[in-house]
Design a protein around this motif. Structure first.
Motif, short mmCIF file in Angstrom:
data_model
loop_
_atom_site.label_atom_id
_atom_site.label_comp_id
_atom_site.label_asym_id
_atom_site.label_seq_id
_atom_site.Cartn_x
_atom_site.Cartn_y
_atom_site.Cartn_z
N THR A 68 0.77 -1.33 0.09
CA THR A 68 0.03 -0.09 0.20
C THR A 68 0.88 1.13 0.04
O THR A 68 1.83 1.30 0.87
CB THR A 68 -1.01 0.09 1.22
OG1 THR A 68 -1.46 -1.21 1.41
CG2 THR A 68 -2.14 1.21 1.03
N SER A 69 0.69 2.12 -0.93
CA SER A 69 1.46 3.17 -1.17
C SER A 69 1.19 4.36 -0.35
O SER A 69 -0.02 4.34 0.24
CB SER A 69 1.77 3.58 -2.63
OG SER A 69 0.20 4.05 -3.00
N GLU A 70 2.32 5.36 -0.24
CA GLU A 70 1.81 6.52 0.62
C GLU A 70 0.57 7.20 0.01
O GLU A 70 -0.30 7.59 0.74
CB GLU A 70 2.94 7.47 0.62
CG GLU A 70 3.21 8.45 1.76
CD GLU A 70 2.60 7.56 3.09
OE1 GLU A 70 2.07 8.31 3.86
OE2 GLU A 70 3.30 6.76 3.33
N GLU A 71 0.29 7.36 -1.23
CA GLU A 71 -0.58 7.91 -2.03
C GLU A 71 -1.82 7.28 -1.90
O GLU A 71 -2.88 8.00 -1.19
CB GLU A 71 -0.45 7.82 -3.60
CG GLU A 71 -0.86 8.71 -4.44
CD GLU A 71 -0.48 8.81 -5.69
OE1 GLU A 71 -0.13 9.79 -6.48
OE2 GLU A 71 -0.46 7.60 -6.32
N GLU A 72 -1.96 5.88 -1.58
CA GLU A 72 -3.16 5.30 -1.14
C GLU A 72 -3.54 5.35 0.14
O GLU A 72 -4.77 5.52 0.46
CB GLU A 72 -2.91 3.65 -1.41
CG GLU A 72 -3.05 3.24 -3.09
CD GLU A 72 -2.72 1.86 -3.21
OE1 GLU A 72 -3.58 1.23 -4.02
OE2 GLU A 72 -2.09 1.16 -2.62
#
Lengths: 335, 233
Positions: free
Chosen positions: A297-301
């Motif tokens: 899970t990315s920072e953006e997500e």
């Protein structure tokens, strides 16, 4: 073990009472005799009438006591700290798209993929602690090692607990009796305090509080779910919990996950709900019977998750207003 | 040929479990056939035929189904050998919960379901207690707590058995069950002379012989009276 009196036996192994009780053996009045002497008091007619197999009962008792002793002694040396999945292949024989996937206690992994894509198989592989001996060719390690075979065969030590949205309570018992029965089967030391903790946790998750005297079958959907989750978190012996979609209604899902995670469970969650899926650090993408790839899970997500949660709480507020009989106004969207 | 005896209460999911188990044998080129025993009616043979599995059915009609099983298992095993099966599965419904069709030298599997209630392990006699494997079904629709309590009740009446959860709909657990059931070294040519694990209930009262009239005057043979307490002669 079988040449001491029943009274002594019960003093030494209190759980032997469950063996007598489940096998419908009334030992009252025979406490001073050995188990064998007790069995000998039955007449031929009684043996036939009640379908009693003396030899089997006698030889099964030590097996049962042994199992229970192992079960009770497992607290420390059998703790599960991590679960590792080693890749196999999908239905077409293509090698799975990851090297090694380790999940530790208090971590959440989400699983995504269409129905029939192989989620059940993945779960079965974990439950069976597959060693390259299932159709996917995957291997499972526990605490980084090839696991003990007891996870496969023991009926009291199952590796995976399941929570799915089709689940219902079917027993005709009140909440407190239900929990007491579960606590007794798990042989916990102080059932009452465990029961109190479960009730408190469940009421914390459910929108509407329930009473100890409510029959489990008349709990609302949200209350049942809350009780199941609290019970699994606090009382289940299984270190891994698989959640198959928790619905949105009547339960605080974020708190529910937190409860499981703080109870040192490894949480696997099959869901397509963005609020839940993004809460996990990793998500497994399943296609054609195999793990296609693993997404971190990315920072953006994570930032998106914040916004989605705000939208969700807006909807929840609107729902609450409607429930209280109020009208909705465009102001709802203003802030 | 391998022989495995499946039994369990009606509607517990025997046929679904067997079908899912067999499908994992097909991948290993093991030829499996089934003989279904029932009392008055069954259409399970159609389900097996659809799956391409050689199947025979036996209806016991006016006889006790498990007695019927015991009188016919020899012929059934001969059929399996003639068909050149690698594995023959017999499926029978335990109708009174007292009988058990298991033979001493043959693997016995009891299928029971979570929905049947927590006292079920107490109610079922030798059919559950003398099985080598206990398969618990319908675990996907009851709570985790109930699954755990049910399994622990089962293991206290039959601690030696391997207890497994199998989902008859998705097949979860069936592959694993299959891997425990088939034994390459077993080759059963005949069951003549083998013994039942537990004697079946004895009977032979007037009603066994077709009496329909009610009343003590018409009752003969092995008759047992209910104990209602109180003053009774």
């Amino acid at each position: 073990m079988t040449n001491i009196s029943i009274k002594k036996l019960l003093e030494e192994y209190p759980f032997a009472a469950a063996y007598f009780e489940q096998n419908k053996l009334t030992i009252a009045g025979f406490e001073d005799q050995t188990f064998e002497e007790f069995l000998n008091h039955f007449s031929e007619e009684e043996l036939e009438d009640q379908a009693i197999d003396k030899a089997k009962l006698l030889s099964d008792l030590p097996v049962y006591l042994d199992q229970m002793r192992q079960f009770l002694g497992m607290e420390n040396d059998r703790l599960v700290h991590s679960l590792t999945i080693l890749p196999g292949h999908d239905k077409s024989g293509t090698v799975e798209g990851f090297k090694e996937l380790t999940v530790e206690t208090s971590q959440i992994i989400s699983i995504v993929g269409p129905t029939g894509s192989g989620k059940s198989r993945l779960l079965a592989d974990i439950e069976w602690t597959a060693q390259n001996d299932t159709p996917t060719g995957r291997s499972i390690l526990i605490n980084g090692e090839v696991p003990d075979m007891k996870w496969r065969y023991s009926s009291n030590n199952k590796l995976v607990a399941q929570l799915s949205q089709n689940m219902n309570f079917v027993m005709d018992l009140t909440v407190v009796d239900f929990l007491r029965m579960h606590a007794e089967s798990r042989m916990v030391q102080d059932p009452q305090s465990v029961i109190n903790r479960i009730i408190a946790a469940a009421n914390d998750l459910a929108g509407e509080k329930f009473e100890l005297s409510t029959p489990v079958t008349s709990l609302s959907g949200g209350q049942s779910r809350a009780l199941m989750i609290a019970d699994t978190a606090i009382l289940s012996s299984s270190p891994i919990v698989l959640i198959d979609e928790i619905e949105n209604a009547g339960i605080d899902r974020k708190k529910a996950l937190k409860l499981l995670v703080t109870s040192d469970k490894i949480v696997l969650m099959a869901t397509h709900d963005p609020l839940l899926a993004l809460m996990a650090d990793k998500r497994i993408v399943i296609k054609n019977g195999g793990i296609n790839h693993v997404i971190y899970t990315s920072e953006e997500e994570k930032q998106l998750l914040d916004k989605l949660e705000k939208m969700d709480s807006l909807i929840q507020t609107a729902r609450q207003e409607l429930r209280s009989g109020n009208t909705l106004s465009p102001d709802l969207l203003a802030n | 040929m391998n022989l495995i005896v499946f039994s369990g209460p009606p509607s517990s999911g025997k046929t679904s479990v067997i079908l899912k188990t067999i499908s994992s044998f097909h991948d290993k080129n093991i030829k499996v056939g089934v003989v279904k025993f029932d009392c008055l009616y069954t259409d399970d043979d159609v389900a097996y035929e659809k799956a391409g599995i050689p199947v025979k059915k036996g209806l016991s009609g006016a006889l006790c189904p498990d007695h019927f099983f015991a009188s016919n298992i020899e012929e059934v095993v001969n059929w399996g050998n003639e068909e050149k099966l690698d594995l023959l599965i017999t499926e029978s419904a335990g109708l009174c919960n007292r009988c058990s069709p298991y033979l001493k030298e043959v693997k016995g599997v009891c299928v029971i379901d979570n929905l049947s209630g927590i006292n079920t392990p107490k109610k079922i006699g030798p059919m559950l207690k003398s099985a080598d494997f206990v398969v618990i079904t319908k675990g996907d629709i009851v709570s985790q707590a109930e699954r755990e309590v049910f399994a622990s009740c089962v293991s206290s009446v039959n601690p030696r058995a391997i207890t497994m959860h199998v989902n008859g709909l998705t097949g979860q657990g069936a592959y694993e069950l299959a891997s425990l059931l088939y034994d390459e070294n077993q080759n059963i040519q005949t069951v003549q002379g083998m013994r039942l694990r537990f004697p079946m209930p004895s009977a032979l009262c007037s009603y066994c012989l077709g009496e329909t009239r009610i009343g003590e005057a018409y009752q003969m043979g092995n008759v047992k009276k209910i104990d209602l307490g109180g003053d009774k002669k």
